[in-house]
Design a protein around this motif. Structure first.
Motif, PDB file in Angstrom:
ATOM      1  N   UNK A  22       0.853  -1.193   0.000  1.00  0.00           N
ATOM      2  CA  UNK A  22       0.000   0.000   0.000  1.00  0.00           C
ATOM      3  C   UNK A  22       0.888   1.241   0.000  1.00  0.00           C
ATOM      4  N   UNK A  23       0.352   2.316  -0.551  1.00  0.00           N
ATOM      5  CA  UNK A  23       1.003   3.627  -0.461  1.00  0.00           C
ATOM      6  C   UNK A  23       0.143   4.523   0.404  1.00  0.00           C
ATOM      7  N   UNK A  24       0.778   5.224   1.342  1.00  0.00           N
ATOM      8  CA  UNK A  24       0.076   6.154   2.238  1.00  0.00           C
ATOM      9  C   UNK A  24       0.689   7.534   2.070  1.00  0.00           C
ATOM     10  N   UNK A  25      -0.144   8.520   1.831  1.00  0.00           N
ATOM     11  CA  UNK A  25       0.350   9.896   1.718  1.00  0.00           C
ATOM     12  C   UNK A  25      -0.257  10.750   2.824  1.00  0.00           C
ATOM     13  N   UNK A  26       0.560  11.630   3.365  1.00  0.00           N
ATOM     14  CA  UNK A  26       0.119  12.628   4.343  1.00  0.00           C
ATOM     15  C   UNK A  26       0.439  13.974   3.736  1.00  0.00           C
ATOM     16  N   UNK A  57       2.314  -3.875  10.442  1.00  0.00           N
ATOM     17  CA  UNK A  57       2.685  -3.618   9.048  1.00  0.00           C
ATOM     18  C   UNK A  57       4.198  -3.435   8.974  1.00  0.00           C
ATOM     19  N   UNK A  58       4.710  -3.386   7.765  1.00  0.00           N
ATOM     20  CA  UNK A  58       6.145  -3.206   7.556  1.00  0.00           C
ATOM     21  C   UNK A  58       6.385  -2.056   6.596  1.00  0.00           C
ATOM     22  N   UNK A  71       4.774   7.059   2.415  1.00  0.00           N
ATOM     23  CA  UNK A  71       5.258   5.810   2.980  1.00  0.00           C
ATOM     24  C   UNK A  71       4.609   4.659   2.232  1.00  0.00           C
ATOM     25  N   UNK A  72       5.411   3.684   1.851  1.00  0.00           N
ATOM     26  CA  UNK A  72       4.901   2.438   1.275  1.00  0.00           C
ATOM     27  C   UNK A  72       5.039   1.368   2.345  1.00  0.00           C
ATOM     28  N   UNK A  73       3.980   0.587   2.542  1.00  0.00           N
ATOM     29  CA  UNK A  73       3.994  -0.438   3.580  1.00  0.00           C
ATOM     30  C   UNK A  73       3.502  -1.766   3.032  1.00  0.00           C
ATOM     31  N   UNK A  74       3.898  -2.822   3.709  1.00  0.00           N
ATOM     32  CA  UNK A  74       3.276  -4.124   3.536  1.00  0.00           C
ATOM     33  C   UNK A  74       2.295  -4.278   4.685  1.00  0.00           C
ATOM     34  N   UNK A  75       1.044  -4.586   4.372  1.00  0.00           N
ATOM     35  CA  UNK A  75       0.009  -4.677   5.393  1.00  0.00           C
ATOM     36  C   UNK A  75      -0.871  -5.895   5.138  1.00  0.00           C
TER      37      UNK A  75
END
Length: 317
Positions: A22-26, A57-58, A71-75
């Motif tokens: 996943x990609x998360x933007x703030x 998550x990672x 931030x890109x995470x593995x969830x």
């Protein structure tokens, strides 16, 4: 070995589960500054890792900028990824309120979570994150507040000095501004107590996404289209405003930035507002033309061109 977009990773309790990217933007809204000095950048960066750790998550890759972060995470799934984004916003907002004695600093900041549903999307998102360094005028490898230096390092922390798990509990709480139990994290800190990304990122996943070829990674960073990725990863998830709502937004900004009404804005002042509105809100050239009372061709000439989106992903997956 072919890249596997969905992988198996252990949770904190040791259970092996499938993880998805996943990609998360703030994003800072209305000229919000997420980071004003080095201490703020450091806190935002640590918030990325705390949010991921707390929600099983990672972190794959991350970058902290003055008014936005990626931030890109593995969830395990979308709910976990969304909780990471919510934690980052809350944790950093509490820190800013404590430090600057200002309330609601991030009340209008925007979180968007995107599921990276194909290999092209994963690679370009992972390349887009360090590509944000270009906004600072610095080289990717020279920017301090990103995980880039942890990539293709073989997991080595060249600046590592302190293991977080070895620090006294009170020191961990003071460094990370949290009461979370960090006694089992694998993270390593440098001499300035900043996180060494190689100890905290899932660098194996990123390297695998680029066939374990650093030249491939660098080439993708250089060729990724930032406008396209911003549209796909950040802007497309925002709520579309009706004309009256967008006009109210512009009215607030005109008063805040210039102490004027929309009608009183000069053409030059409108030209400064346009790119910000186009980047920060889900709007269109016709809508901006109507609200700012400018010809459409004038609006179009002042904005970066957005390419058609063909790999939009699904926020609901």
């Amino acid at each position: 070995m072919a890249f596997q977009r969905i992988v198996s990773r252990p949770l904190k309790n040791g259970t092996i589960v499938q993880m998805h990217p996943f990609h998360i933007s703030l994003e800072g809204m209305e000229k919000v500054m997420l980071c004003r000095d080095d201490e703020d950048y450091d806190h935002l960066q640590k918030s990325f890792y705390l949010g991921a750790w707390k929600n099983d998550c990672r972190v794959i890759s991350e970058i902290a900028m003055s008014n936005h972060g990626h931030i890109a995470v593995l969830a395990p799934g979308m709910p976990s990824a969304q909780k990471v984004g919510e934690f980052i916003k809350k944790h950093h907002s509490q820190y800013l309120s404590w430090k600057y004695n200002e309330r609601g600093i991030l009340s209008r900041s925007d979180i968007c979570v995107k599921y990276l549903d194909n290999n092209w999307y994963v690679r370009n998102a992972l390349a887009y994150i360090p590509r944000n360094t270009a906004d600072t005028g610095m080289r990717v490898e020279d920017y301090r507040w990103s995980s880039y230096r942890g990539m293709f390092s073989g997991g080595r922390c060249q600046g590592g000095v302190y293991r977080v798990a070895d620090l006294p509990r009170r020191d961990r709480e003071a460094i990370f501004h949290t009461h979370e139990d960090l006694s089992s994290v694998p993270w390593v800190l440098n001499a300035d107590y900043g996180i060494e990304p190689a100890s905290a990122c899932d660098w194996q996943y990123l390297e695998s996404a680029f066939d374990n070829d650093q030249a491939f990674f660098l080439k993708t960073i250089g060729s990724v289209n930032p406008s396209e990725m911003q549209q796909m990863l950040v802007l497309s998830g925002r709520e579309k405003h009706a004309d009256a709502e967008m006009l109210a937004v512009i009215t607030r900004l005109a008063d805040k930035w210039y102490g004027k009404t929309v009608i009183e804005l000069s053409p030059e002042q409108k030209s400064y507002l346009l790119p910000y509105l186009y980047r920060s809100y889900r709007t269109t050239i016709p809508q901006l033309s109507r609200c700012l009372q400018l010809p459409r061709d004038t609006v179009a000439s002042l904005l970066p061109r957005r390419r058609p989106v063909q790999h939009s992903g699904d926020c609901g997956q």
